[in-house]
Design an enzyme around this catalytic site. Structure first.
Site, PDB file in Angstrom:
ATOM      1  N   GLU A 199      -9.926   5.830   2.666  1.00  0.00           N
ATOM      2  CA  GLU A 199     -10.257   5.033   3.851  1.00  0.00           C
ATOM      3  C   GLU A 199     -10.216   5.935   5.074  1.00  0.00           C
ATOM      4  OE1 GLU A 199      -8.411   1.284   6.471  1.00  0.00           O
ATOM      5  OE2 GLU A 199      -7.472   1.892   4.570  1.00  0.00           O
TER       6      GLU A 199
ATOM      7  N   GLU B 102       0.831  -1.200   0.000  1.00  0.00           N
ATOM      8  CA  GLU B 102       0.000   0.000   0.000  1.00  0.00           C
ATOM      9  C   GLU B 102       0.868   1.255   0.000  1.00  0.00           C
ATOM     10  OE1 GLU B 102      -2.774  -0.347   3.315  1.00  0.00           O
ATOM     11  OE2 GLU B 102      -2.634  -2.528   3.204  1.00  0.00           O
TER      12      GLU B 102
END
Length: 397
Positions: free
Chosen positions: A311, A201
């Site tokens: 997120e 990520e």
């Protein structure tokens, strides 16, 4: 509990006990001694952890945002580890920025054969409330309505991939409490739903508990077991190998986008080296470093899903949905200049080349009244989407 509260609590417990007479019981003395020993043991454990994270610098830079950046020597073979194929791919035109980080704005730099690392301080670990939790993503799976939730607005594709790339605009979303965060990132996944999924990520995030402020920062993360025991943010555990002397992973990004004003973008890239299986990370036109293939158990040939998006963490600290913002804090329908976006979505396929997405990604917003997403396609932007939202509102109580 924030760092100040923890320190005050420890000091009070360790050194203060109510004395109602000149005769202190043996129990009180034993308890006071135990608490003092516990306090010193904690201090020693934190000191040892800091020594593991912080390496001896050959130069130290005081950044104007309050960060301390240490220039740490690395081996020549690490800085030259990039294969020719990756160098060619990462040097192609199209990256939005070179390197816009606060620490280097005034001409500061690290010497050759060294890398810049943000120094971790005692209060950084104390804010996490636990040494074992420091620098790690936890509570990834929503168990029930009373637990901490990770909420997403994402576009995703599934198949066989060897990397991904996107341009992302950077914002400064409000984060309600220290333990929550707001981010925008690319996920490379072995399996989006597996309990032991491998992920790589990279993106930007605002995370007061980790960094001690509300600035947007460049970050990376990895796990090889679904966030259970492996992986961490940035360089806070062994894993990612940095080879670049110009980028601080965890460093503040500047400038940022403004509502109904200028938009600032960064380009992020993750790419698998076909020569050795390592996964490289690029930021703008900078090649930052790599995740060794040996870290992972499910990336032998390909990743099987790519996700792009935002997120947040919703801890429901006030008994209702958090007011932590995603992206700009405005819904996708407000479009350019007001909503956050990802554009020019690309993936790396079996021919080892970048390809603009040929089909629309699938979109998921698991709390669309709080944060949503809207995709599109154009000649200038390729496949793109707007995303985000304000969190708590009359439709998101």
């Amino acid at each position: 509990m924030d760092s100040g509260s923890i320190i005050i609590y420890l000091l009070l417990v360790s050194f203060v006990s109510p004395i109602y007479s000149f005769k202190t019981s043996s129990y009180q003395l034993e308890n006071q001694t135990f608490q003092i020993e516990k306090f010193h043991k904690l201090k020693k454990t934190i000191k040892n952890r800091l020594q593991q994270i912080n390496k001896p610098p050959i130069k130290t830079i005081q950044s104007s945002d309050g960060d301390i950046v240490d220039c740490v020597s690395v081996k020549r073979e690490e800085t030259n580890a990039l294969s020719l194929g990756i160098q060619i791919i990462l040097s192609i035109p199209g990256s939005v920025c070179d390197n816009h980080q606060v620490w280097s704005l005034y001409g500061e730099s690290c010497p050759e054969e060294s890398i810049p690392i943000g120094r971790t301080k005692e209060q950084d670990i104390l804010r996490a409330g636990s040494i074992s939790k420091f620098g790690r993503k936890l509570n990834q799976i929503k168990m029930d309505s009373n637990t901490i939730e990770h909420e997403h607005s994402i576009g995703y594709v599934t198949g066989n991939y060897k990397g991904a790339k996107a341009d992302i605009n950077v914002w400064v979303p409000n984060v309600e409490i220290e333990g929550e965060f707001s981010l925008a990132q690319i996920w490379i996944l072995s399996d989006p739903f597996g309990d032991d999924r491998n992920t790589i990520e990279a993106g930007w995030q605002v995370f007061p508990q980790l960094y001690g402020d509300n600035r947007p920062r460049l970050f990376i993360y990895w796990t090889a077991d679904g966030y259970k025991n492996t992986g961490c943010y940035n360089l806070l555990c062994p894993g990612f190998v940095q080879t670049n002397k110009n980028v601080v992973i965890g460093g503040t990004i500047t400038p940022t986008s403004t509502y109904n004003g200028g938009q600032f973008e960064i380009t992020l890239l993750i790419w698998k080296d076909q020569d050795n299986g390592n996964w490289w990370f690029g930021y703008g036109t900078e090649i930052v470093g790599y995740w060794p293939s040996s870290l992972f158990t499910q990336f032998n040939d390909n990743a099987h899903a790519i996700q792009f998006g935002g997120e947040i963490v919703n801890s429901k600290s006030k008994g209702s949905h958090t007011s932590t913002q995603m992206g700009s804090g405005h819904f996708a329908e407000e479009n350019y200049g007001k909503a956050a976006y990802f554009k020019y979505l690309q993936v790396v396929k079996s021919d080892n080349s970048f390809h603009p997405l040929s089909e629309d990604p699938k979109y998921i917003a698991n709390k669309p009244n709080c944060y949503n997403i809207k995709g599109g396609s154009s000649k200038d932007w390729g496949k793109y989407f707007f995303y985000g939202g304000p969190g708590r509102n009359e439709n998101c109580p």
